[in-house]
Design a protein around this motif. Structure first.
Motif, PDB file in Angstrom:
ATOM      1  N   ALA A 257      32.554  66.100  -1.468  1.00  0.00           N
ATOM      2  CA  ALA A 257      33.159  64.816  -0.998  1.00  0.00           C
ATOM      3  C   ALA A 257      33.822  64.084  -2.025  1.00  0.00           C
ATOM      4  N   GLY A 258      32.861  64.206  -3.394  1.00  0.00           N
ATOM      5  CA  GLY A 258      33.291  63.534  -4.405  1.00  0.00           C
ATOM      6  C   GLY A 258      33.127  61.877  -4.492  1.00  0.00           C
ATOM      7  N   GLU A 259      33.226  61.297  -3.351  1.00  0.00           N
ATOM      8  CA  GLU A 259      32.984  60.048  -3.194  1.00  0.00           C
ATOM      9  C   GLU A 259      32.708  59.402  -1.808  1.00  0.00           C
ATOM     10  N   ILE A 260      31.628  58.765  -1.306  1.00  0.00           N
ATOM     11  CA  ILE A 260      31.093  58.425   0.236  1.00  0.00           C
ATOM     12  C   ILE A 260      30.710  57.182   0.017  1.00  0.00           C
ATOM     13  N   ARG A 261      31.245  56.328   0.971  1.00  0.00           N
ATOM     14  CA  ARG A 261      30.710  55.056   1.334  1.00  0.00           C
ATOM     15  C   ARG A 261      29.998  54.817   2.416  1.00  0.00           C
ATOM     16  N   GLU A 262      28.742  54.780   2.423  1.00  0.00           N
ATOM     17  CA  GLU A 262      27.788  54.699   3.564  1.00  0.00           C
ATOM     18  C   GLU A 262      26.635  53.724   3.248  1.00  0.00           C
ATOM     19  N   ALA A 263      26.141  52.844   4.245  1.00  0.00           N
ATOM     20  CA  ALA A 263      25.033  52.172   4.123  1.00  0.00           C
ATOM     21  C   ALA A 263      25.153  51.185   2.992  1.00  0.00           C
TER      22      ALA A 263
END
Length: 324
Positions: A257-263
């Protein structure tokens, strides 16, 4: 298998004894430890990794040099970075932590323990202050779920490195405060912190820069110190996972993904860091990338990058962030 483990032990200057923990046998080695206080359900959970107390020598008050003066490290070599507010950033190369596992240091008045367990790939930094007392840490030579068991010199309580918690002795149940720190390449640290500091080579006689666990993170199973379950969801036992609290993100997912925005987190992966547990020369290890973890305000978040088997062992009810 036994031959491989023995060769590793010889490389480390140790001899592996497959002996399970027994307080009666260890009372002379740890005379101040209160073995009557423990959160360990069965002593058989703890194994001798080979060396006795301080057989792997922790370091205290290490020397540092300027970034510009460092000539030993390869560009992709991994370092454990500590950047506390108001202090010069410090890099602790894994070429040294692999052989010493604990560095007792003080940064800007904060006493810290920089720790790395090669068998779990767990690199964490803790505040050494507990109940108004500053502790210093050493290596017991014992393993639980293949993870290093530390001890403090003041009370000889035993501490589980992967969870930062006292498990035997006076400080049973006490939680060390984990500080933000992360693994990155030497080139990344140096480019961001040209005025920073890097830990100088210790004076001990070790094969610094070499990996005594060659090919370890490509194995299907950990060394036989670990007898627990495989991780769920088909995640390989020695796959790296990012742990924040009781959540784990497979690094393979982050790399894709390279970058994930979660939690409530922003997690970024970028190529350029060598594995410390792949080839003989750490600097030539395969690229496993660098991960940074920030909260909603852009602040660094305490985390760990450990193997999947270790996360499952210490957080059996933890949440796997598989992205499905």
């Amino acid at each position: 298998m036994r031959i491989l483990v023995t060769l590793i032990a010889i490389t480390l200057g140790l001899w592996v004894h497959e002996v399970r923990a027994d307080p009666a046998d260890w009372a002379s080695e740890f005379p101040k430890t209160d073995f009557g206080e423990t959160s360990v359900q069965q002593w058989s959970e703890i194994l001798s990794g080979g060396p006795g107390r301080d057989g792997i020598p922790a370091l205290s008050d290490p020397a540092f040099i300027k970034v510009a003066d460092e000539t030993r490290l390869g560009a992709r070599e991994p370092v454990l970075t500590v950047e506390l507010p108001g202090t010069k950033p410090r890099a602790y190369p894994l070429r040294y932590l692999t052989w010493h596992e604990i560095v007792n240091d003080r940064v800007g008045g904060v006493p810290i323990a920089v720790t790395f367990c090669p068998l779990c790939n767990s690199g964490m930094v803790f505040d050494r202050r507990v109940a108004g007392q500053t502790l210093s840490f050493g290596v017991t030579g014992k393993l639980r779920n293949s993870d290093m068991v530390m001890y403090d010199h003041q009370t000889e309580s035993w501490w589980q490195q992967a969870i930062g918690e006292g498990i035997v002795g006076q400080h049973t149940g006490v939680q060390l405060k984990q500080l933000p720190a992360w693994m990155e390449s030497w080139a990344e640290f140096a480019a961001r912190n040209p005025q920073g500091l890097v830990m100088n080579q210790p004076k001990a006689r070790r094969s610094y820069g070499q990996n005594p666990y060659t090919g370890y993170d490509s194995r299907n199973r950990p060394y036989p110190f670990f007898t627990g379950e495989n991780p769920p969801h088909g995640v390989p036992a020695l796959a790296r996972v990012l742990r924040v609290g009781d959540r784990a993100w497979p690094v393979s997912r982050l790399a894709k993904a390279g970058e994930i925005r979660e939690a409530g987190l922003t997690i970024r992966w970028a190529a350029g860091q060598a594995s410390a547990l792949d080839t003989v020369q750490i600097a030539k290890g395969r690229d496993v990338g660098t991960i940074r973890v920030k909260d909603a305000k852009g602040r660094d978040v305490p985390h760990d990058l450990l193997f999947a088997f270790a996360f499952h062992a210490f957080w059996p009810d933890g949440k796997w962030m598989m992205g499905n």
